[in-house]
Design a protein around this motif. Structure first.
Motif, PDB file in Angstrom:
ATOM      1  N   ASP A 334       4.827   3.070   2.181  1.00  0.00           N
ATOM      2  CA  ASP A 334       3.461   3.209   2.695  1.00  0.00           C
ATOM      3  C   ASP A 334       2.516   3.242   1.499  1.00  0.00           C
ATOM      4  N   GLU A 335       1.644   2.273   1.419  1.00  0.00           N
ATOM      5  CA  GLU A 335       0.776   2.112   0.258  1.00  0.00           C
ATOM      6  C   GLU A 335      -0.089   3.342  -0.015  1.00  0.00           C
ATOM      7  N   ARG A 336      -0.718   3.888   1.024  1.00  0.00           N
ATOM      8  CA  ARG A 336      -1.615   5.039   0.810  1.00  0.00           C
ATOM      9  C   ARG A 336      -0.845   6.266   0.350  1.00  0.00           C
ATOM     10  N   ARG A 337       0.319   6.485   0.934  1.00  0.00           N
ATOM     11  CA  ARG A 337       1.138   7.629   0.524  1.00  0.00           C
ATOM     12  C   ARG A 337       1.592   7.477  -0.930  1.00  0.00           C
ATOM     13  N   LEU A 338       2.025   6.285  -1.290  1.00  0.00           N
ATOM     14  CA  LEU A 338       2.492   6.061  -2.647  1.00  0.00           C
ATOM     15  C   LEU A 338       1.362   6.214  -3.657  1.00  0.00           C
ATOM     16  N   LYS A 339       0.193   5.742  -3.316  1.00  0.00           N
ATOM     17  CA  LYS A 339      -0.959   5.866  -4.206  1.00  0.00           C
ATOM     18  C   LYS A 339      -1.237   7.331  -4.514  1.00  0.00           C
ATOM     19  N   LYS A 340      -1.171   8.157  -3.493  1.00  0.00           N
ATOM     20  CA  LYS A 340      -1.422   9.592  -3.654  1.00  0.00           C
ATOM     21  C   LYS A 340      -0.314  10.252  -4.482  1.00  0.00           C
ATOM     22  N   LEU A 350       3.680   1.439 -14.373  1.00  0.00           N
ATOM     23  CA  LEU A 350       4.672   1.360 -13.308  1.00  0.00           C
ATOM     24  C   LEU A 350       5.374   0.008 -13.312  1.00  0.00           C
ATOM     25  N   GLU A 351       6.678   0.050 -13.450  1.00  0.00           N
ATOM     26  CA  GLU A 351       7.520  -1.137 -13.283  1.00  0.00           C
ATOM     27  C   GLU A 351       7.887  -1.224 -11.804  1.00  0.00           C
ATOM     28  N   ILE A 352       7.592  -2.347 -11.171  1.00  0.00           N
ATOM     29  CA  ILE A 352       7.878  -2.499  -9.744  1.00  0.00           C
ATOM     30  C   ILE A 352       8.971  -3.536  -9.555  1.00  0.00           C
ATOM     31  N   LYS A 353      10.022  -3.148  -8.853  1.00  0.00           N
ATOM     32  CA  LYS A 353      11.109  -4.050  -8.493  1.00  0.00           C
ATOM     33  C   LYS A 353      11.187  -4.120  -6.978  1.00  0.00           C
ATOM     34  N   LYS A 354      11.619  -5.268  -6.461  1.00  0.00           N
ATOM     35  CA  LYS A 354      11.718  -5.353  -5.013  1.00  0.00           C
ATOM     36  C   LYS A 354      12.828  -6.313  -4.606  1.00  0.00           C
ATOM     37  N   ARG A 355      13.528  -5.926  -3.548  1.00  0.00           N
ATOM     38  CA  ARG A 355      14.527  -6.773  -2.907  1.00  0.00           C
ATOM     39  C   ARG A 355      14.573  -6.407  -1.440  1.00  0.00           C
ATOM     40  N   GLY A 356      14.575  -7.418  -0.597  1.00  0.00           N
ATOM     41  CA  GLY A 356      14.699  -7.178   0.835  1.00  0.00           C
ATOM     42  C   GLY A 356      13.416  -6.789   1.526  1.00  0.00           C
ATOM     43  N   VAL A 357      12.278  -6.876   0.814  1.00  0.00           N
ATOM     44  CA  VAL A 357      10.984  -6.588   1.423  1.00  0.00           C
ATOM     45  C   VAL A 357      10.010  -7.683   1.022  1.00  0.00           C
ATOM     46  N   ASP A 358       9.073  -7.996   1.890  1.00  0.00           N
ATOM     47  CA  ASP A 358       8.097  -9.042   1.639  1.00  0.00           C
ATOM     48  C   ASP A 358       6.845  -8.436   1.021  1.00  0.00           C
ATOM     49  N   VAL A 359       6.897  -8.236  -0.297  1.00  0.00           N
ATOM     50  CA  VAL A 359       5.799  -7.600  -1.022  1.00  0.00           C
ATOM     51  C   VAL A 359       5.560  -8.376  -2.310  1.00  0.00           C
ATOM     52  N   ASP A 360       4.298  -8.595  -2.637  1.00  0.00           N
ATOM     53  CA  ASP A 360       3.928  -9.181  -3.924  1.00  0.00           C
ATOM     54  C   ASP A 360       3.706  -8.021  -4.900  1.00  0.00           C
ATOM     55  N   PRO A 361       4.624  -7.811  -5.858  1.00  0.00           N
ATOM     56  CA  PRO A 361       4.502  -6.646  -6.747  1.00  0.00           C
ATOM     57  C   PRO A 361       3.177  -6.577  -7.486  1.00  0.00           C
ATOM     58  N   ALA A 362       2.639  -7.716  -7.936  1.00  0.00           N
ATOM     59  CA  ALA A 362       1.376  -7.693  -8.683  1.00  0.00           C
ATOM     60  C   ALA A 362       0.231  -7.217  -7.800  1.00  0.00           C
ATOM     61  N   VAL A 383      16.650   0.806   2.863  1.00  0.00           N
ATOM     62  CA  VAL A 383      17.709   1.813   2.868  1.00  0.00           C
ATOM     63  C   VAL A 383      18.004   2.150   4.313  1.00  0.00           C
ATOM     64  N   ALA A 384      19.257   1.976   4.721  1.00  0.00           N
ATOM     65  CA  ALA A 384      19.646   2.213   6.120  1.00  0.00           C
ATOM     66  C   ALA A 384      18.749   1.414   7.076  1.00  0.00           C
ATOM     67  N   GLY A 385      18.393   0.208   6.660  1.00  0.00           N
ATOM     68  CA  GLY A 385      17.605  -0.681   7.515  1.00  0.00           C
ATOM     69  C   GLY A 385      16.112  -0.440   7.488  1.00  0.00           C
ATOM     70  N   ARG A 386      15.661   0.601   6.778  1.00  0.00           N
ATOM     71  CA  ARG A 386      14.237   0.926   6.758  1.00  0.00           C
ATOM     72  C   ARG A 386      13.601   0.579   5.418  1.00  0.00           C
ATOM     73  N   HIS A 387      12.373   0.056   5.456  1.00  0.00           N
ATOM     74  CA  HIS A 387      11.639  -0.239   4.224  1.00  0.00           C
ATOM     75  C   HIS A 387      11.372   1.065   3.483  1.00  0.00           C
ATOM     76  N   THR A 388      11.765   1.091   2.218  1.00  0.00           N
ATOM     77  CA  THR A 388      11.750   2.345   1.471  1.00  0.00           C
ATOM     78  C   THR A 388      11.255   2.096   0.058  1.00  0.00           C
ATOM     79  N   ALA A 389      10.571   3.090  -0.499  1.00  0.00           N
ATOM     80  CA  ALA A 389      10.158   3.059  -1.901  1.00  0.00           C
ATOM     81  C   ALA A 389      10.926   4.138  -2.654  1.00  0.00           C
ATOM     82  N   LEU A 390      11.629   3.738  -3.697  1.00  0.00           N
ATOM     83  CA  LEU A 390      12.402   4.681  -4.506  1.00  0.00           C
ATOM     84  C   LEU A 390      11.691   4.867  -5.847  1.00  0.00           C
TER      85      LEU A 390
END
Length: 399
Positions: A334-340, A350-362, A383-390
């Protein structure tokens, strides 16, 4: 560079002028250098040629190390050339197989031929482009066991050769501003031609790492090679150049040296498990060779999610085949939650990596409005089928 500029460059005055220039720096005052050389009486063509070569030599250090300082290049030739460290491993295969007379077809500027000649193998570099062939001849001039033929590889007589190394041109013709060819039927020579040679002689074929795996012949050993985490090539090896019992391998080259995962074929993935304390990102060569399962079993890790190339476990294990991250916290994507959350932690880098989600890191990074003195890695995945930010931090192992 055209043939007339090359002739001028290869003259005694041209080469002395090139060698007299200081090493190219990104902040070099090019205009002042041009004016100084022109005032000294050098022609515009020669000035352009030596400055281009000076710049290319500086760029070539990453591939050729100290050898770059006495070599010549074209922009396209340098782009397509094999790193000398990798070329030395190629040459070692021919030596280990007892092959003594090698034809390097589509030799380009001669990087692989240079490595073959360094092992006292007799090598003939064959190149169709006249300018590139002349440059290869210059680069190989110190090796009496290396010769260059300006010829069409598809009609070159292979009688008397023990083995063949072939690097099909995978870019449009020219010496600069070339573009990548996506269709193997457009390669020069074609894959069918290359595979035809492999039916007759021990052969190594260099290809791009992203080639359609369905095109790989069953009898070939396919080796994906990465250098400093960048997957640089796929090597196909045939006949005595292919190692018995190996059909898939990942060769990983870096500060650690050289390490390899090898198998009789694609490995079966390990089971999917729950997110542990650590996340592993396999090297691209491991992913391309589909040996993630073998890596997982080696380090005792499970897949993070089906079809996604991340592994996880509760133990940090150093391996050349994957980068390791400690999982600091897990959030919904969730963008707003992560921003906070990132702002609260003072994370500005921040180094951003992504796999399995449709996101433009830049684009995602811009929306986070990062500020603060701390740095971190954010992994966007499932993770477990849900879009997740680690939220993670890289694990650095002590030597």
């Amino acid at each position: 560079m055209d043939s007339s500029e090359l002739v001028e460059l290869l003259s005694g005055d041209g080469l002395r002028l090139l060698d007299s220039l200081p090493e190219w720096q990104s902040n070099s005052d090019v205009l002042k250098t041009v004016n100084d050389l022109r005032r000294a009486g050098h022609s515009p063509g020669l000035v352009a040629a030596v400055l281009s070569q000076s710049k290319l030599r500086a760029k070539a250090k990453a591939k050729f190390g100290p050898f770059a300082g006495r070599m010549l290049f074209t922009e396209a030739g340098l782009e397509q050339s094999t790193r000398l460290r990798v070329a030395a491993l190629h040459a070692g295969r021919f030596q280990a197989a007892g092959l003594l007379r090698i034809a390097d077809l589509g030799s380009g500027i001669g990087g692989d031929a240079l490595a073959l000649a360094s092992l006292d193998l007799e090598v003939t570099a064959v190149e169709l482009d006249e300018v590139t062939a002349a440059i290869a001849a210059y680069n190989l001039a110190l090796w009496p066991n290396a010769t260059v033929e300006h010829a069409d590889v598809t009609t070159f007589d292979l009688e008397g050769f023990d083995g063949v190394y072939l690097d099909p041109a995978r870019r449009t013709a020219g010496h600069q501003n070339t573009s990548r060819l996506s269709d193997p039927a457009d390669y020069s020579p074609t894959l069918d031609f290359a595979f035809g040679i492999a039916d007759r002689l021990p052969t190594g074929i260099k290809l791009g790492p992203g080639i359609d795996r369905d095109l790989i012949p069953a009898e070939a050993e396919a080796q994906w090679v990465s250098v400093d985490r960048d997957v640089v090539e796929l090597g196909l090896w045939f006949g005595s150049l292919a190692r018995p019992g190996i059909r898939r391998s990942a060769l990983v080259i870096g500060e650690h040296g050289t390490a390899e995962l090898a198998s009789t074929g694609d490995s079966t993935d390990v089971e999917t498990g729950t997110l542990g304390s650590y996340l592993y990102e396999p090297d691209g060569a491991v992913i391309r060779s589909r040996l993630i399962g073998d890596l997982g079993r080696r380090i005792g890790a499970t897949m993070l999610s089906d079809g996604i190339a991340y592994l996880t476990s509760d133990t940090a294990i150093e391996t050349p085949f994957a980068a390791c991250f400690r999982v600091v916290e897990t959030f919904a994507l969730d963008e707003r939650r992560l921003k906070k959350e990132l702002a609260a932690r003072g994370i500005g880098s921040l180094e951003i990596k992504k796999r399995g989600v449709d996101v433009d890191p830049a684009a995602f990074r811009r929306k986070l409005s990062l500020h603060g003195p701390r740095s971190a890695t954010l992994v966007l995945t499932r993770v477990a089928g849900r879009h997740t930010a680690l939220l993670c931090e890289r694990v650095t192992f002590r030597s």
